[in-house]
Design an enzyme around this catalytic site. Sequence first.
Site, short mmCIF file in Angstrom:
data_model
loop_
_atom_site.label_atom_id
_atom_site.label_comp_id
_atom_site.label_asym_id
_atom_site.label_seq_id
_atom_site.Cartn_x
_atom_site.Cartn_y
_atom_site.Cartn_z
N LYS A 1 0.92 -1.06 0.13
CA LYS A 1 -0.02 -0.05 -0.01
C LYS A 1 0.89 1.13 0.01
O LYS A 1 1.78 1.23 0.73
CB LYS A 1 -1.05 -0.21 1.32
CG LYS A 1 -1.75 1.22 1.23
CD LYS A 1 -2.77 0.95 2.69
CE LYS A 1 -3.68 1.95 2.65
NZ LYS A 1 -4.72 1.92 3.95
N SER B 1 -9.45 1.80 3.15
CA SER B 1 -8.66 2.60 2.29
C SER B 1 -7.65 1.76 1.47
O SER B 1 -7.20 2.14 0.40
CB SER B 1 -7.79 3.94 2.89
OG SER B 1 -6.93 3.38 3.99
N SER C 1 -9.55 -0.36 7.36
CA SER C 1 -8.94 -0.26 6.00
C SER C 1 -8.25 -1.55 5.56
O SER C 1 -7.86 -1.60 4.20
CB SER C 1 -8.10 0.78 5.81
OG SER C 1 -8.74 2.05 5.71
N1 GLN Z 1 -12.71 4.36 6.52
C1 GLN Z 1 -12.22 4.97 7.59
C2 GLN Z 1 -11.67 6.25 7.57
O1 GLN Z 1 -12.29 6.90 6.20
C3 GLN Z 1 -10.87 4.28 8.04
C4 GLN Z 1 -9.79 4.15 7.27
C5 GLN Z 1 -8.53 3.50 7.65
O2 GLN Z 1 -8.76 2.38 8.21
N2 GLN Z 1 -7.35 3.95 7.18
O3 GLN Z 1 -11.16 7.02 8.28
#
Ligand code: GLN
Length: 481
Positions: A79, A154, A178
Site C-alpha cells: 500500500k 482505504s 482499512s
Molecule cells: N474508513 C475509515 C476512514 O475513513 C478508516 C480508514 C482507515 O482504516 N485507514 O477513516
Amino acid sequence: MHLNSLTIDQVREALQQGHTTAIRLTESFYARIEVEDAAIGAYLTLSKERALQKAARIDALVSRGEQLPCLAGVPVGIKDVMATRDVRTTAGSKILANYIPPYDSTAVARLEHAGAIVLGKMNCDEFAMGSSNENSAYRPVHNPRDLSRVPGGSSGGSAAAVAAGMAVAALGSDTGGSIRQPAAFCGVVGLMPTYGRVSRYGLIAFASSLDRIGPLAKTVKDAAILLHTIAGRDAMDATSADLPVPDYVAELDKPVAGLRLGIPREYFADGLDGEVRVAVEAAIEKLGSLGCEIVPISLPHTEYAIPTYYLVATAEASSNLARYDGVRYGYRASGVQSLSEMYERTRDAGFGPEVKRRIMLGTYALSAGYYQAYYLKAQRVRTLLARDFDQAFQKVDVIVTPTSPTPAFKLSEKTTDPLAMYLADVYTVTADLVGIPGISVPCGETTQGLPVGLQILGRHFDEGTILHLAHQYEKNRAHGA
Ligand code: GLN
C-alpha cells in the site's frame, strides 16, 4: 500451473521443484498487471527494476541448492502509505506526488529480507482516509468482482490486486477498518494485528494511536506467514511491543472445539444488509457445528464508536498532517510572495477535499474552546469501549461479527454524503479504538455474487486464536463439511 493463483507455499514449492523461476513468476505478474490493471487501477507505481533484481537473487539461491527463505520469490504489493527506498511513495496524495523515500519501512524490509518481491505500490484513499478508495488523488479502484463497484478502502488497491491475481499478497494499513473492509468487499483475507504487534516505522502517519500495518492474502495461512514475518519489536518504533512472536502457522491446525464465540447483539441490529446477515449467521452456525460454543453478548457502547473514531482520528490527523507545508516534503506552490502564502497555497493545492475536511474537523476538536467537549470526551468514551471488550473477553475467547454492514457498493454511491461513507465503518472502527486484533475471512456471496466477510476479533496479542479459527472455518467451508 496458473502462476497468478499460487499461494505462498505453492510459490516456494514451484521454485524448488524447478516448475518456474522467480524471474518468470515476476514477469508473469507484470504481464497480468499490464492486461488487467487498466480496468482495475490497483497499482500506482511499479518497481520492476527492483523486483527483477530481487528475483534474480532468488533464482541464484535456487540454482545453488540453498535453503529458501519463507517468502522466497513471492510477488507482493505494498500500500502506498509505506515508505520504499528509491520507489515513489505518494500516500494517494498529490502533495507527495514526487516523494522518493530514502529508506524502507520496517514491514517492507522484513518482507524483502524473507525473500518477497515487491511488485509495486498500491492505490489507496488519500492518506488512508476513506472507505471506498474514491479519495485517491490519482484514480479510483474498481472491484475485480464487479467493476461498477468500489473495492472498499482505504487499502482498496491491495485488496483488488490480490483478488485479481495481480499479487500473491499485499500489505495494507488499518486505522478504522482499512484492511478488513476492503478484504471483505473483494473476497480475500485481511488481518489487522494488535496495536504494537507490527512496527509502524516508515508508515505515513494518519492517526498514530490507531494506525496498524497488516497483510491481505488469498488464504488465512498466507496471512499467518506474512504476520509472522513482519511482527515483532523494532527499535525504530517505540510503540512496537517487545513480546515473542508465536509460530502462527504451527497453531492453525489445532481443533476449535470448545472455543467460546461471543456474538454481540449490537452488530446484528438495524442497518445490516439481509444477505450479509444470512451469510454471517450461516458461518456462525458452521463454527457451532465444529464444536465452538456460541455465546450471545453485548457491547453496550457500540453506538458511540463512529463519532468517537471520527473525533480521535481527525484530531490526530490534523496534527500529523501539519508537516506537509511545502518546506521539507513533496509539493510546494510556486510564485508565492510570502511564507504564509506558500503554506496556504501548497496545502490548498496539495490536499484533496476529504483530507481538508478531516484537518478542519480535527483542528476544531483540538481547539482550546472545544477540546474538553470533543477530544477529551472522545478519549473517555474510548475507555468505555475498551471496558466493553474487557468484560466480553472474560466470558468468550473471540468475538464474531459481520465485517461490513453491506457488500461492496457502487462507485459514486456515497461520495456526496460523507456521513453515509463514515457509517460503512460501523463494525470495524471499535477494534481500532480498543487496540485488539481482527481478521476478515470470506464467508459466502450475495445473490449478485458479491463477497461477504466474517470478522473475528480477539484479545490483545492473541492473533494466534483468530487466525486458527479463521483457518478452520475456511478449511471446513471449502470442504462443505
Ligand atoms: N474508513 C475509515 C476512514 O475513513 C478508516 C480508514 C482507515 O482504516 N485507514 O477513516
